[in-house]
Design a protein around this motif. Sequence first.
Motif, PDB file in Angstrom:
ATOM      1  N   LYS A   1     -62.397 -45.378 -73.272  1.00 49.18           N
ATOM      2  CA  LYS A   1     -63.126 -44.106 -73.285  1.00 49.18           C
ATOM      3  C   LYS A   1     -63.237 -43.554 -71.870  1.00 49.18           C
ATOM      4  N   ALA A   2     -63.337 -42.229 -71.787  1.00 42.74           N
ATOM      5  CA  ALA A   2     -63.476 -41.577 -70.487  1.00 42.74           C
ATOM      6  C   ALA A   2     -64.311 -40.316 -70.649  1.00 42.74           C
ATOM      7  N   ILE A   3     -64.974 -39.930 -69.577  1.00 40.40           N
ATOM      8  CA  ILE A   3     -65.738 -38.682 -69.515  1.00 40.40           C
ATOM      9  C   ILE A   3     -64.948 -37.722 -68.649  1.00 40.40           C
TER      10      ILE A   3
ATOM     11  N   LEU B   1     -60.186 -43.086 -61.940  1.00 39.56           N
ATOM     12  CA  LEU B   1     -60.299 -41.672 -61.589  1.00 39.56           C
ATOM     13  C   LEU B   1     -58.975 -40.950 -61.822  1.00 39.56           C
ATOM     14  N   VAL B   2     -59.049 -39.846 -62.606  1.00 40.79           N
ATOM     15  CA  VAL B   2     -57.861 -39.061 -62.952  1.00 40.79           C
ATOM     16  C   VAL B   2     -58.136 -37.602 -62.624  1.00 40.79           C
ATOM     17  N   LEU B   3     -57.204 -36.949 -61.932  1.00 48.73           N
ATOM     18  CA  LEU B   3     -57.278 -35.517 -61.663  1.00 48.73           C
ATOM     19  C   LEU B   3     -56.445 -34.799 -62.713  1.00 48.73           C
ATOM     20  N   VAL B   4     -57.003 -33.711 -63.294  1.00 50.83           N
ATOM     21  CA  VAL B   4     -56.361 -33.063 -64.433  1.00 50.83           C
ATOM     22  C   VAL B   4     -56.272 -31.542 -64.226  1.00 50.83           C
ATOM     23  N   PRO B   5     -55.247 -31.046 -63.531  1.00 50.58           N
ATOM     24  CA  PRO B   5     -55.027 -29.591 -63.543  1.00 50.58           C
ATOM     25  C   PRO B   5     -54.410 -29.194 -64.882  1.00 50.58           C
ATOM     26  N   HIS B   6     -54.780 -28.027 -65.405  1.00 51.43           N
ATOM     27  CA  HIS B   6     -54.283 -27.650 -66.733  1.00 51.43           C
ATOM     28  C   HIS B   6     -54.243 -26.129 -66.915  1.00 51.43           C
ATOM     29  N   ILE B   7     -53.426 -25.734 -67.884  1.00 50.98           N
ATOM     30  CA  ILE B   7     -53.366 -24.356 -68.371  1.00 50.98           C
ATOM     31  C   ILE B   7     -53.589 -24.446 -69.870  1.00 50.98           C
ATOM     32  N   LYS B   8     -54.463 -23.578 -70.387  1.00 46.56           N
ATOM     33  CA  LYS B   8     -54.749 -23.650 -71.819  1.00 46.56           C
ATOM     34  C   LYS B   8     -55.030 -22.264 -72.383  1.00 46.56           C
ATOM     35  N   THR B   9     -55.012 -22.191 -73.687  1.00 44.88           N
ATOM     36  CA  THR B   9     -55.398 -20.963 -74.365  1.00 44.88           C
ATOM     37  C   THR B   9     -56.131 -21.324 -75.653  1.00 44.88           C
ATOM     38  N   LYS B  10     -56.982 -20.437 -76.048  1.00 44.49           N
ATOM     39  CA  LYS B  10     -57.682 -20.572 -77.324  1.00 44.49           C
ATOM     40  C   LYS B  10     -57.387 -19.327 -78.149  1.00 44.49           C
TER      41      LYS B  10
ATOM     42  N   ARG C   1     -61.456 -36.782 -64.645  1.00 38.46           N
ATOM     43  CA  ARG C   1     -61.746 -37.720 -65.728  1.00 38.46           C
ATOM     44  C   ARG C   1     -62.117 -39.064 -65.115  1.00 38.46           C
ATOM     45  N   ILE C   2     -63.190 -39.630 -65.637  1.00 41.37           N
ATOM     46  CA  ILE C   2     -63.636 -40.947 -65.172  1.00 41.37           C
ATOM     47  C   ILE C   2     -63.535 -41.923 -66.343  1.00 41.37           C
ATOM     48  N   ASN C   3     -62.630 -42.883 -66.217  1.00 39.80           N
ATOM     49  CA  ASN C   3     -62.456 -43.889 -67.261  1.00 39.80           C
ATOM     50  C   ASN C   3     -63.610 -44.882 -67.222  1.00 39.80           C
ATOM     51  N   LEU C   4     -64.164 -45.168 -68.380  1.00 38.73           N
ATOM     52  CA  LEU C   4     -65.313 -46.082 -68.459  1.00 38.73           C
ATOM     53  C   LEU C   4     -64.863 -47.508 -68.696  1.00 38.73           C
TER      54      LEU C   4
END
Length: 186
Positions: free
Chosen positions: A28-30, A155-164, A183-186
């Motif tokens: 799990k991660a937050i 620790l994960v860095l997440v750049p992203h492009i999205k649409t809804k 993102r921080i992995n637990l």
Amino acid sequence: MKRLHFYIIGLFLISFMGKAQRLIPKLKAIELNAGLLLNNSTNKNYFISTGLTIQAGKGNYSFFGFEYLRESKNYKTVAIPIDTYIAEAGYSLNLLADRNKNILVNFSISAVAGFENINKAEELLFDGAMILNESNFVYGAGGKISVEVYVSDRLVLVPHIKTKVLWNISRDLFRPSAGFGIRINL
């Protein structure tokens, strides 16, 4: 000398175990995200979101999250605020990854539902004009392409492009955005 030997073996085991903890099923991660809405208005349009991811293995994962979008549309001398509150659930598929799983490219698809509040539910503007768009419950789907960079196993860095794509609204159907997350992995 014997103490140094155990120290070196301990460091080796810790580094080996650290790599073994990455992308394992049920991990799990937050995640915390922020970014800008990519529409043709001002840069005061942004989003913030938080979520929980659960690894399914091989870089794939399911996710659940909450998002707040803030837009403002200009009308004469004032900005009309548009607040959208969204709950989201979806699945992310790993498309590409390097051999050590340090950099991954993922595609996500999700279902979204929430509420859009236009001008704090006040229909009448300062000059007597009426807003014809109404505050409503909204629902739809989302898509996202992200590049996930593992700085460490936690620790994960997440750049992203999205649409809804949101239905049950009287405004724009598509809501594209670009952002950056941690993102921080637990």
